[in-house]
Design a protein around this motif. Structure first.
Motif, mmCIF file in Angstrom:
data_model
loop_
_atom_site.group_PDB
_atom_site.id
_atom_site.type_symbol
_atom_site.label_atom_id
_atom_site.label_comp_id
_atom_site.label_asym_id
_atom_site.label_seq_id
_atom_site.Cartn_x
_atom_site.Cartn_y
_atom_site.Cartn_z
ATOM 1 N N ALA A 396 -11.440 7.805 -1.697
ATOM 2 C CA ALA A 396 -11.228 7.545 -0.272
ATOM 3 C C ALA A 396 -9.986 6.682 -0.064
ATOM 4 O O ALA A 396 -9.185 6.925 0.847
ATOM 5 N N THR A 397 -9.810 5.668 -0.918
ATOM 6 C CA THR A 397 -8.642 4.801 -0.827
ATOM 7 C C THR A 397 -7.360 5.575 -1.130
ATOM 8 O O THR A 397 -6.360 5.454 -0.413
ATOM 9 N N VAL A 398 -7.371 6.371 -2.193
ATOM 10 C CA VAL A 398 -6.193 7.165 -2.545
ATOM 11 C C VAL A 398 -5.831 8.116 -1.402
ATOM 12 O O VAL A 398 -4.654 8.232 -1.019
ATOM 13 N N ALA A 399 -6.827 8.774 -0.831
ATOM 14 C CA ALA A 399 -6.566 9.723 0.255
ATOM 15 C C ALA A 399 -5.924 9.031 1.455
ATOM 16 O O ALA A 399 -4.973 9.553 2.061
ATOM 17 N N ALA A 400 -6.430 7.854 1.804
ATOM 18 C CA ALA A 400 -5.880 7.128 2.951
ATOM 19 C C ALA A 400 -4.436 6.705 2.699
ATOM 20 O O ALA A 400 -3.564 6.841 3.573
ATOM 21 N N LEU A 401 -4.154 6.207 1.499
ATOM 22 C CA LEU A 401 -2.808 5.731 1.182
ATOM 23 C C LEU A 401 -1.820 6.879 1.012
ATOM 24 O O LEU A 401 -0.645 6.756 1.378
ATOM 25 N N LEU A 402 -2.274 8.012 0.494
ATOM 26 C CA LEU A 402 -1.397 9.178 0.433
ATOM 27 C C LEU A 402 -1.097 9.699 1.840
ATOM 28 O O LEU A 402 0.014 10.159 2.126
ATOM 29 N N GLY A 403 -2.098 9.626 2.722
ATOM 30 C CA GLY A 403 -1.876 10.017 4.106
ATOM 31 C C GLY A 403 -0.843 9.129 4.774
ATOM 32 O O GLY A 403 0.021 9.605 5.518
ATOM 33 N N LEU A 404 -0.911 7.837 4.507
ATOM 34 C CA LEU A 404 0.072 6.908 5.046
ATOM 35 C C LEU A 404 1.464 7.232 4.511
ATOM 36 O O LEU A 404 2.461 7.224 5.245
ATOM 37 N N GLN A 405 1.534 7.561 3.220
ATOM 38 C CA GLN A 405 2.820 7.935 2.613
ATOM 39 C C GLN A 405 3.384 9.200 3.267
ATOM 40 O O GLN A 405 4.600 9.293 3.518
ATOM 41 N N ALA A 406 2.509 10.163 3.546
ATOM 42 C CA ALA A 406 2.960 11.410 4.176
ATOM 43 C C ALA A 406 3.555 11.145 5.553
ATOM 44 O O ALA A 406 4.587 11.727 5.926
ATOM 45 N N MET A 407 2.932 10.251 6.305
ATOM 46 C CA MET A 407 3.453 9.927 7.634
ATOM 47 C C MET A 407 4.761 9.142 7.553
ATOM 48 O O MET A 407 5.687 9.368 8.326
ATOM 49 N N ASP A 408 4.828 8.216 6.606
ATOM 50 C CA ASP A 408 6.041 7.393 6.463
ATOM 51 C C ASP A 408 7.258 8.221 6.058
ATOM 52 O O ASP A 408 8.385 7.931 6.461
ATOM 53 N N THR A 409 7.021 9.230 5.226
ATOM 54 C CA THR A 409 8.133 10.016 4.676
ATOM 55 C C THR A 409 8.350 11.338 5.396
ATOM 56 O O THR A 409 9.313 12.052 5.104
ATOM 57 N N ASN A 410 7.422 11.680 6.310
ATOM 58 C CA ASN A 410 7.497 12.966 7.012
ATOM 59 C C ASN A 410 7.589 14.120 6.019
ATOM 60 O O ASN A 410 8.384 15.046 6.174
ATOM 61 N N ALA A 411 6.738 14.047 4.988
ATOM 62 C CA ALA A 411 6.761 15.054 3.921
ATOM 63 C C ALA A 411 5.341 15.445 3.534
ATOM 64 O O ALA A 411 4.381 14.721 3.816
#
Length: 424
Positions: A396-411
């Motif tokens: 759950a933690t990994v999924a949330a942080l990867l989601g944040l990374q996706a939004m930050d990088t627009n990728a």
């Protein structure tokens, strides 16, 4: 919610029922272990001695629950903010020794059975690791850590030391969610096709401060150094549910976040929208905001035969049985199902929401925060972590942080193989 003896008795009864469902329990082995522990006699002298680090809003709630658990003594509390420190002393009636520094607490209470960690997110990892290395079992609030690397180090330390690390994903102990999962496993809503989850609030998430020097200490959720905002504070709850019910971890995630409404110097998004892809083609569509609360929060687990909404405690059928004659006619008229179609106009009606009023999933009064803490104390008594429970919290933690990374990088961000824990 008031914690009563009836709540405890009812939950023990629930566990004995689940214990008879072998196939179901195979998918949630922590409940199997929990059920097997119920009914065992516990001597009054067999007490679990706990400390708690961080007694702010969430930590105070955990403390109240701990004080209601039989055979548990909270002997030490810690917070470096004076008002919370003093409130904890009062809450424990002075029976727990208070500390401003968790390291001094650890030095003096090195024989603790376990510790609860409910500090700001960026403090989770190093405090957890220090207690695990000292041989003390840890219950750490979600999200696990501010970075995926820190979360992985927490897992590795738990494995290396042989100490329990349990993460505060309380829905894993919620009887409504457990019953919903069993219905899904039995095919009641058919093939699972999509999970749609959302958490909407309408407030600025800001807390009053006595002076500007305390802004980041009290409003830490607003700043990237300490928090992932909506993703780490809210989304981890619901993405954990999606992972759990889909029974897989995502392969990738794409998303968009913005500071749309609360332009007050915060660094974290005030609204987010993401799509998580899973290996079997199922998707989790997630959004969260803090400028409109009309729809509240929910996880909508959808299959070709029905939909389950655990927060609302309802299950709906795609093909509900028709109501008798005139009652169905009246209902259709009241629901606006009979639209007027002008001559020469459209010959079709747009899709409308389902009309099935649904059924209650389970009639049960519960406090899942209390139940997960009971589970932690039971695990301490056996000295064994519940199978796959840490896996759920970590993913759950990994999924949330990867989601944040996706939004930050627009990728599009893929899930690295090294961050997949195997099932036990």
């Amino acid at each position: 919610m008031e914690i009563t003896k009836r709540n405890r008795r009812e939950f023990l009864k629930e566990m004995s029922i689940y214990a008879g469902s072998t196939a179901f329990l195979a998918s949630i082995p922590w409940i199997n272990a929990f059920a097997q522990e119920n009914g065992k006699n516990i001597a009054p002298s067999d007490r679990v001695r706990l400390g708690i680090v961080g007694v702010g809003s969430r930590g105070h709630g955990l403390l109240l629950n701990l004080l209601a658990i039989e055979n548990v003594d909270v002997v030490a509390v810690c917070d470096n903010y004076q008002p919370m420190y003093e409130r904890a002393i009062k809450t424990t009636n002075g029976k727990a020794k208070a500390f401003y520094d968790y390291r001094k607490m650890l030095d003096e209470f090195s024989d603790l059975d376990g510790v609860i960690i409910a500090t700001p997110l960026h403090e989770h990892a190093h405090i957890t690791i220090d207690f695990l290395n000292a041989g003390i079992h840890v219950f750490c609030e979600k999200s696990m850590a501010r970075t995926i690397e820190d979360a992985k180090q927490m897992v590795d330390t738990s494995v290396q030391t042989g100490r329990i690390l349990q993460i505060g994903q309380q829905r894993l102990f919620n009887p409504v969610y457990l019953d919903a999962l069993e219905r899904i496993r039995q095919g009641e809503i058919g093939q699972l096709t999509q999970v749609r989850a959302f958490w909407h609030r309408n407030n600025d998430w800001r807390r009053p401060i006595p002076g500007p020097e305390l802004e980041r200490k009290i409003n830490w959720r607003m700043y990237r150094e300490y928090s992932g905002g909506l993703m780490t504070e809210l989304a981890t709850h619901q993405i954990q549910v999606a992972n759990w019910f889909i029974d897989q971890v995502p392969t990738q995630v794409v998303g968009s976040g913005s500071i749309c409404f609360w332009k007050d110097g915060r660094e974290v998004y005030d609204q987010v929208a993401l799509v998580y892809d899973y290996p079997n083609g199922v998707k989790c569509i997630y959004d969260s905001m803090i400028a409109n609360k009309h729809y509240g929060l929910e996880e909508q687990i959808m299959g070709n035969l029905g939909t389950i909404e655990p927060e609302a405690n309802r299950i709906y059928s795609e093909n509900p049985p028709s109501a008798p004659g005139i009652r169905q006619l009246v209902y259709n008229i009241e629901s606006g199902i009979f639209d007027v179609i002008p001559i020469g106009g459209a010959t079709w009606l747009p899709e409308v929401a389902g009309t099935d009023p649904g059924k209650m999933i389970k009639s049960y009064d519960n406090n899942d925060t209390y139940l997960q803490l009971v589970g932690f104390t039971k695990a301490i008594r056996t000295g064994k972590p519940y199978p796959n429970l840490l896996r759920e919290g970590f993913h759950a933690t990994v999924a949330a942080l990867l989601g944040l990374q996706a939004m930050d990088t627009n990728a599009v961000v893929t899930w690295p193989a090294e961050y997949v824990m195997k099932k036990e």
